[in-house]
Design a protein around this motif. Structure first.
Motif, PDB file in Angstrom:
ATOM      1  N   MET A   1       7.828  -5.803 -20.067  1.00 17.03           N
ATOM      2  CA  MET A   1       8.223  -4.662 -19.261  1.00 17.03           C
ATOM      3  C   MET A   1       7.009  -3.812 -18.873  1.00 17.03           C
ATOM      4  O   MET A   1       6.958  -3.298 -17.775  1.00 17.03           O
ATOM      5  N   LYS A   2       6.063  -3.665 -19.813  1.00 19.34           N
ATOM      6  CA  LYS A   2       4.868  -2.885 -19.532  1.00 19.34           C
ATOM      7  C   LYS A   2       4.051  -3.539 -18.419  1.00 19.34           C
ATOM      8  O   LYS A   2       3.487  -2.844 -17.568  1.00 19.34           O
ATOM      9  N   LEU A   3       3.984  -4.854 -18.420  1.00 21.45           N
ATOM     10  CA  LEU A   3       3.239  -5.563 -17.392  1.00 21.45           C
ATOM     11  C   LEU A   3       3.866  -5.336 -16.020  1.00 21.45           C
ATOM     12  O   LEU A   3       3.165  -5.139 -15.028  1.00 21.45           O
ATOM     13  N   PHE A   4       5.197  -5.338 -15.940  1.00 23.08           N
ATOM     14  CA  PHE A   4       5.903  -5.087 -14.692  1.00 23.08           C
ATOM     15  C   PHE A   4       5.613  -3.675 -14.179  1.00 23.08           C
ATOM     16  O   PHE A   4       5.323  -3.481 -13.002  1.00 23.08           O
ATOM     17  N   LEU A   5       5.667  -2.677 -15.039  1.00 29.30           N
ATOM     18  CA  LEU A   5       5.386  -1.301 -14.636  1.00 29.30           C
ATOM     19  C   LEU A   5       3.929  -1.133 -14.202  1.00 29.30           C
ATOM     20  O   LEU A   5       3.643  -0.413 -13.245  1.00 29.30           O
ATOM     21  N   LEU A   6       3.039  -1.811 -14.902  1.00 26.25           N
ATOM     22  CA  LEU A   6       1.632  -1.738 -14.541  1.00 26.25           C
ATOM     23  C   LEU A   6       1.402  -2.350 -13.150  1.00 26.25           C
ATOM     24  O   LEU A   6       0.676  -1.777 -12.324  1.00 26.25           O
ATOM     25  N   ASN A   7       2.028  -3.488 -12.871  1.00 28.78           N
ATOM     26  CA  ASN A   7       1.918  -4.113 -11.545  1.00 28.78           C
ATOM     27  C   ASN A   7       2.541  -3.231 -10.466  1.00 28.78           C
ATOM     28  O   ASN A   7       1.997  -3.114  -9.359  1.00 28.78           O
ATOM     29  N   LEU A   8       3.673  -2.620 -10.766  1.00 29.49           N
ATOM     30  CA  LEU A   8       4.344  -1.738  -9.814  1.00 29.49           C
ATOM     31  C   LEU A   8       3.476  -0.518  -9.510  1.00 29.49           C
ATOM     32  O   LEU A   8       3.321  -0.128  -8.341  1.00 29.49           O
ATOM     33  N   LEU A   9       2.897   0.075 -10.525  1.00 29.38           N
ATOM     34  CA  LEU A   9       2.018   1.223 -10.345  1.00 29.38           C
ATOM     35  C   LEU A   9       0.775   0.840  -9.534  1.00 29.38           C
ATOM     36  O   LEU A   9       0.340   1.581  -8.651  1.00 29.38           O
ATOM     37  N   THR A  10       0.213  -0.323  -9.801  1.00 33.36           N
ATOM     38  CA  THR A  10      -0.956  -0.810  -9.063  1.00 33.36           C
ATOM     39  C   THR A  10      -0.624  -1.002  -7.583  1.00 33.36           C
ATOM     40  O   THR A  10      -1.392  -0.597  -6.703  1.00 33.36           O
ATOM     41  N   CYS A  11       0.519  -1.589  -7.307  1.00 36.19           N
ATOM     42  CA  CYS A  11       0.938  -1.789  -5.907  1.00 36.19           C
ATOM     43  C   CYS A  11       1.139  -0.462  -5.198  1.00 36.19           C
ATOM     44  O   CYS A  11       0.736  -0.292  -4.037  1.00 36.19           O
ATOM     45  N   ALA A  12       1.758   0.496  -5.877  1.00 35.83           N
ATOM     46  CA  ALA A  12       1.988   1.811  -5.273  1.00 35.83           C
ATOM     47  C   ALA A  12       0.661   2.507  -4.970  1.00 35.83           C
ATOM     48  O   ALA A  12       0.489   3.107  -3.902  1.00 35.83           O
ATOM     49  N   LEU A  13      -0.289   2.423  -5.891  1.00 38.74           N
ATOM     50  CA  LEU A  13      -1.594   3.048  -5.666  1.00 38.74           C
ATOM     51  C   LEU A  13      -2.356   2.372  -4.526  1.00 38.74           C
ATOM     52  O   LEU A  13      -3.012   3.041  -3.724  1.00 38.74           O
ATOM     53  N   LEU A  14      -2.270   1.054  -4.433  1.00 45.68           N
ATOM     54  CA  LEU A  14      -2.944   0.349  -3.345  1.00 45.68           C
ATOM     55  C   LEU A  14      -2.341   0.716  -1.990  1.00 45.68           C
ATOM     56  O   LEU A  14      -3.065   0.864  -1.001  1.00 45.68           O
ATOM     57  N   CYS A  15      -1.028   0.872  -1.939  1.00 43.39           N
ATOM     58  CA  CYS A  15      -0.386   1.272  -0.683  1.00 43.39           C
ATOM     59  C   CYS A  15      -0.825   2.669  -0.268  1.00 43.39           C
ATOM     60  O   CYS A  15      -1.095   2.923   0.912  1.00 43.39           O
ATOM     61  N   CYS A  16      -0.888   3.577  -1.228  1.00 45.16           N
ATOM     62  CA  CYS A  16      -1.329   4.942  -0.919  1.00 45.16           C
ATOM     63  C   CYS A  16      -2.791   4.957  -0.488  1.00 45.16           C
ATOM     64  O   CYS A  16      -3.169   5.720   0.394  1.00 45.16           O
ATOM     65  N   ALA A  17      -3.613   4.129  -1.084  1.00 47.03           N
ATOM     66  CA  ALA A  17      -5.025   4.082  -0.733  1.00 47.03           C
ATOM     67  C   ALA A  17      -5.211   3.586   0.697  1.00 47.03           C
ATOM     68  O   ALA A  17      -6.091   4.052   1.409  1.00 47.03           O
ATOM     69  N   GLN A  18      -4.389   2.644   1.128  1.00 42.89           N
ATOM     70  CA  GLN A  18      -4.502   2.135   2.496  1.00 42.89           C
ATOM     71  C   GLN A  18      -4.148   3.213   3.515  1.00 42.89           C
ATOM     72  O   GLN A  18      -4.760   3.297   4.568  1.00 42.89           O
ATOM     73  N   VAL A  19      -3.177   4.046   3.213  1.00 45.67           N
ATOM     74  CA  VAL A  19      -2.778   5.100   4.127  1.00 45.67           C
ATOM     75  C   VAL A  19      -3.895   6.127   4.273  1.00 45.67           C
ATOM     76  O   VAL A  19      -4.160   6.609   5.372  1.00 45.67           O
ATOM     77  N   THR A  20      -4.577   6.444   3.186  1.00 49.08           N
ATOM     78  CA  THR A  20      -5.620   7.462   3.254  1.00 49.08           C
ATOM     79  C   THR A  20      -6.868   6.957   3.973  1.00 49.08           C
ATOM     80  O   THR A  20      -7.644   7.752   4.472  1.00 49.08           O
ATOM     81  N   THR A  21      -7.065   5.659   4.048  1.00 46.24           N
ATOM     82  CA  THR A  21      -8.237   5.135   4.744  1.00 46.24           C
ATOM     83  C   THR A  21      -7.938   4.757   6.192  1.00 46.24           C
ATOM     84  O   THR A  21      -8.798   4.212   6.872  1.00 46.24           O
TER      85      THR A  21
END
Length: 167
Positions: A1-21
């Protein structure tokens, strides 16, 4: 479960980073580009995630260029010459059909420039505007010289200094 949350958090951060650039997009006529319009038309900034720090600089970049009507016509004529050049007409063929010396000069100027139709047209317009500015400056200098000459002429001849005798 921790691995799933970590992957989900990573994807969310990458999406936000693309918007800011994301880059600012400009609408130039019917096309969109990432730089302000260079074809002397008003460029409208589209929605952007990145805001420019200096508003005066943004207004300066987005302001339309001022082009004299005569220079605009010269730019349009250059564009037509470039169209003929792209379909295969040579410089000599176009010079034969030219009626006056101004058209001869424009054809030579267009064939000396490299680039797209818009780049050549903008260059011709810019050269025309620079020439008009130089002509206006020369006219102002001539007017100032005439005023100075009239002022010196109206004051009359300079009184001659009496000759001094040497002992």
């Amino acid at each position: 479960m921790k691995l799933f949350l970590l992957n989900l958090l990573t994807c969310a951060l990458l999406c936000c980073a693309q918007v800011t650039t994301a880059a600012t997009m400009y609408r130039c006529g019917n096309s969109f580009q990432d730089t302000p319009c260079v074809n002397h038309s008003y460029s409208k900034a589209m929605n952007s995630a990145a805001k420019q720090a200096n508003d005066t600089e943004a207004k300066k970049d987005l302001s339309p260029y001022v082009v004299d009507a005569g220079c605009k016509q010269r730019g349009d004529a250059a564009k037509k010459i470039m169209w003929q050049r792209q379909v295969g007409k040579t410089k000599e063929e176009q010079l034969e059909t030219a009626q006056d010396s101004q058209t001869h000069a424009l054809i030579s100027e267009v064939y000396n420039h490299r680039g797209t139709i818009l780049e050549v047209r903008n260059s011709v317009e810019q050269t025309c505007m620079q020439q008009k500015e130089q002509d206006q400056l020369a006219e102002q200098l001539l007017l100032a010289a005439k005023k100075l000459k009239q002022r010196n002429g109206s004051s009359g001849a300079m009184p001659e200094q009496p000759a001094t005798s040497k002992p």
